[in-house]
Design a protein around this motif. Structure first.
Motif, short mmCIF file in Angstrom:
data_model
loop_
_atom_site.label_atom_id
_atom_site.label_comp_id
_atom_site.label_asym_id
_atom_site.label_seq_id
_atom_site.Cartn_x
_atom_site.Cartn_y
_atom_site.Cartn_z
N GLU B 11 0.82 -1.06 0.14
CA GLU B 11 -0.17 -0.15 0.02
C GLU B 11 0.95 1.27 -0.12
O GLU B 11 0.50 2.33 -0.61
CB GLU B 11 -0.71 -0.05 1.13
CG GLU B 11 -2.06 -0.87 1.16
CD GLU B 11 -2.98 -0.64 0.22
OE1 GLU B 11 -3.02 0.69 -0.48
OE2 GLU B 11 -3.97 -1.66 -0.18
N LEU B 14 2.43 1.76 -3.36
CA LEU B 14 1.26 1.87 -4.25
C LEU B 14 0.91 3.35 -4.42
O LEU B 14 0.46 3.84 -5.40
CB LEU B 14 -0.12 1.00 -4.02
CG LEU B 14 -1.03 0.77 -4.89
CD1 LEU B 14 -0.63 0.26 -6.14
CD2 LEU B 14 -2.33 -0.05 -4.44
N LEU B 17 3.07 5.01 -6.82
CA LEU B 17 2.68 4.64 -8.18
C LEU B 17 1.23 5.35 -8.36
O LEU B 17 1.16 5.72 -9.68
CB LEU B 17 2.44 3.28 -8.41
CG LEU B 17 3.91 2.34 -8.09
CD1 LEU B 17 3.71 0.85 -8.48
CD2 LEU B 17 4.98 2.89 -9.16
N ARG B 20 1.94 8.82 -9.64
CA ARG B 20 2.41 8.73 -11.04
C ARG B 20 1.55 8.40 -12.08
O ARG B 20 1.32 8.95 -13.26
CB ARG B 20 3.60 7.66 -11.16
CG ARG B 20 4.11 7.49 -12.48
CD ARG B 20 5.21 6.24 -12.38
NE ARG B 20 5.34 5.64 -13.68
CZ ARG B 20 6.95 5.33 -13.87
NH1 ARG B 20 7.89 5.67 -13.24
NH2 ARG B 20 6.95 4.97 -14.98
N PHE B 21 0.60 7.42 -11.73
CA PHE B 21 -0.52 7.03 -12.63
C PHE B 21 -1.32 8.38 -13.03
O PHE B 21 -1.96 8.47 -13.97
CB PHE B 21 -1.34 5.87 -11.97
CG PHE B 21 -2.54 5.68 -12.86
CD1 PHE B 21 -2.57 4.95 -14.29
CD2 PHE B 21 -3.94 6.24 -12.35
CE1 PHE B 21 -3.75 4.80 -14.55
CE2 PHE B 21 -5.08 6.05 -12.95
CZ PHE B 21 -4.95 5.29 -14.12
N HIS B 57 -9.01 0.16 -23.32
CA HIS B 57 -8.81 -1.06 -22.58
C HIS B 57 -7.65 -1.07 -21.72
O HIS B 57 -7.69 -1.56 -20.64
CB HIS B 57 -8.33 -2.18 -23.68
CG HIS B 57 -8.05 -3.36 -23.31
ND1 HIS B 57 -8.55 -4.50 -22.65
CD2 HIS B 57 -6.62 -3.80 -22.99
CE1 HIS B 57 -7.96 -5.43 -21.91
NE2 HIS B 57 -6.68 -5.25 -22.36
N ALA B 58 -6.41 -0.22 -22.10
CA ALA B 58 -5.33 -0.22 -21.20
C ALA B 58 -5.90 0.48 -19.64
O ALA B 58 -5.65 -0.06 -18.49
CB ALA B 58 -4.30 0.68 -21.71
N THR B 60 -8.78 0.56 -18.59
CA THR B 60 -9.79 -0.17 -17.95
C THR B 60 -9.01 -0.89 -16.85
O THR B 60 -9.49 -1.19 -15.78
CB THR B 60 -10.59 -1.04 -18.82
OG1 THR B 60 -11.31 -0.14 -19.65
CG2 THR B 60 -11.54 -2.13 -18.05
N GLY B 61 -7.98 -1.66 -17.13
CA GLY B 61 -7.18 -2.52 -16.35
C GLY B 61 -6.40 -1.67 -15.42
O GLY B 61 -6.36 -2.41 -14.09
N ALA B 62 -5.81 -0.69 -15.81
CA ALA B 62 -5.14 0.26 -15.00
C ALA B 62 -5.72 1.09 -13.88
O ALA B 62 -5.45 0.89 -12.47
CB ALA B 62 -4.16 1.13 -15.51
N GLY B 64 -8.75 0.55 -12.29
CA GLY B 64 -9.27 -0.12 -11.13
C GLY B 64 -8.13 -0.54 -10.05
O GLY B 64 -8.35 -0.41 -8.93
N SER B 65 -7.08 -0.86 -10.62
CA SER B 65 -6.09 -1.38 -9.86
C SER B 65 -5.23 -0.39 -8.93
O SER B 65 -4.72 -0.53 -7.82
CB SER B 65 -4.84 -2.10 -10.59
OG SER B 65 -5.07 -3.31 -11.21
N PHE B 66 -5.44 0.94 -9.48
CA PHE B 66 -5.06 2.04 -8.62
C PHE B 66 -6.19 2.72 -7.93
O PHE B 66 -6.03 3.82 -7.38
CB PHE B 66 -4.56 3.18 -9.59
CG PHE B 66 -3.25 2.67 -9.91
CD1 PHE B 66 -2.14 2.80 -9.28
CD2 PHE B 66 -2.96 2.42 -11.51
CE1 PHE B 66 -0.91 2.62 -9.56
CE2 PHE B 66 -1.67 2.18 -11.82
CZ PHE B 66 -0.56 2.09 -10.92
N ARG B 76 -14.28 1.26 -19.36
CA ARG B 76 -14.80 -0.08 -19.84
C ARG B 76 -15.70 0.09 -20.59
O ARG B 76 -16.02 -0.43 -21.87
CB ARG B 76 -15.08 -0.93 -18.61
CG ARG B 76 -15.34 -2.37 -19.00
CD ARG B 76 -15.96 -3.07 -17.99
NE ARG B 76 -15.09 -3.43 -16.79
CZ ARG B 76 -14.31 -4.50 -16.75
NH1 ARG B 76 -14.33 -5.28 -17.91
NH2 ARG B 76 -13.17 -4.44 -15.83
N GLU B 79 -14.38 1.21 -23.83
CA GLU B 79 -13.83 0.02 -24.50
C GLU B 79 -14.57 -0.79 -25.27
O GLU B 79 -14.81 -1.29 -26.65
CB GLU B 79 -13.09 -0.86 -23.37
CG GLU B 79 -12.48 -2.08 -24.18
CD GLU B 79 -12.03 -2.86 -23.19
OE1 GLU B 79 -11.93 -2.79 -21.64
OE2 GLU B 79 -11.50 -4.16 -23.36
#
Lengths: 142, 110
Positions: B11, B14, B17, B20-21, B57-58, B60-62, B64-66, B76, B79
């Motif tokens: 965490e 994270l 990061l 940065r995102f 698409h990219a 969508t994945g990133a 949620g993880s952030f 999404r 996408e």
């Protein structure tokens, strides 16, 4: 999506602890966060690769025990990358886990033919990714 | 290291990061806007539609993880909308282009 084969694990030991993971994903942010989650959260040694076309060389050099492979990538996508890996000595038997935003039942069914041992849905929770990967390894790799 | 300590360590890193995102988000959304501009001028430009699809698409994945679930769900939707038009032979119509643009504007506001 099961695979009863014994993985080579790089050193040929089926009962070796999971140490080396190769992550193939075209998105730099995903590579960063997954690497962080796996290295910090699981203590694994992670090598990343941004293109499917580079995966076979990376696998030959790194001898991963497990591969995390993004399904949807420009150029060589996940299934094509997996086929290329399977045609190499290192990639022939290493367990591969697909990572995809398309993780519904229909998508899982369509990916069943891809010769992967499991599937991780994106987005993933970085706090639990290492535990998830280790659980998959215990089922399919150890 | 205990599991809870490992999670705390993840965490902490994270958070760095995530910043940065977030700093890179305007650039990602601007790239999507450029695709929409291209499609507005040339709706049959498949490369622009494909690029927009991949960018969505990219994200969508990133996202949620952030921890940006709302942003991820809009990405999404974009996408899926672009995928639907990629699967067709005809170019996206005016309603579709408005939908693409609206989703991008909402992501910029998130």
């Amino acid at each position: 999506m099961t695979d009863s084969r014994t993985p080579a694990g790089g050193d040929g030991r089926a009962d070796a602890p999971l140490q080396r993971i190769l992550l193939i994903d075209d998105d730099a942010d995903i590579r960063l966060v997954a690497r962080l989650a796996l290295e910090t959260g699981g203590g694994f040694c992670v090598r990343t690769c941004g293109r499917g076309a580079d995966a076979t060389a990376a696998a030959a050099d790194f001898a991963p025990q497990l591969i995390l492979l993004d399904v949807m990538m420009p150029g060589m996508d996940g299934p094509a990358t997996l086929r290329a890996l399977r045609a190499t000595p290192t990639g022939a038997v290493v367990p591969v886990v697909l990572m995809t935003a398309k993780a519904g039942p229909r998508d899982r069914a369509s990916l069943r033919d891809c010769d992967a041992v499991d599937l991780i849905a994106k987005p993933f929770d970085p706090a639990t990714l290492a535990e998830r990967v280790l659980a998959i390894w215990r089922l399919h790799g150890a | 290291m205990a599991p809870e300590d490992r999670r705390a360590a993840v965490e902490a890193r994270l958070r760095e990061l995530r910043l940065r995102f977030e700093a890179g988000l305007p650039g990602r959304l601007a790239a999507m806007e450029r695709c929409c501009d291209t499609l507005a001028a040339a709706p049959g430009d498949r490369d622009a539609l494909d690029t927009l699809h991949h960018l969505a698409h990219a994200l969508t994945g990133a996202a949620g993880s952030f921890g940006h679930e709302e942003l991820g769900s809009r990405a999404r939707a974009l996408e899926r909308a672009t995928r639907a038009w990629l699967d067709r032979d005809d170019p996206p119509d005016a309603d579709a282009l408005r939908q693409f643009g609206e989703l991008i504007r909402r992501m910029q506001a998130d």
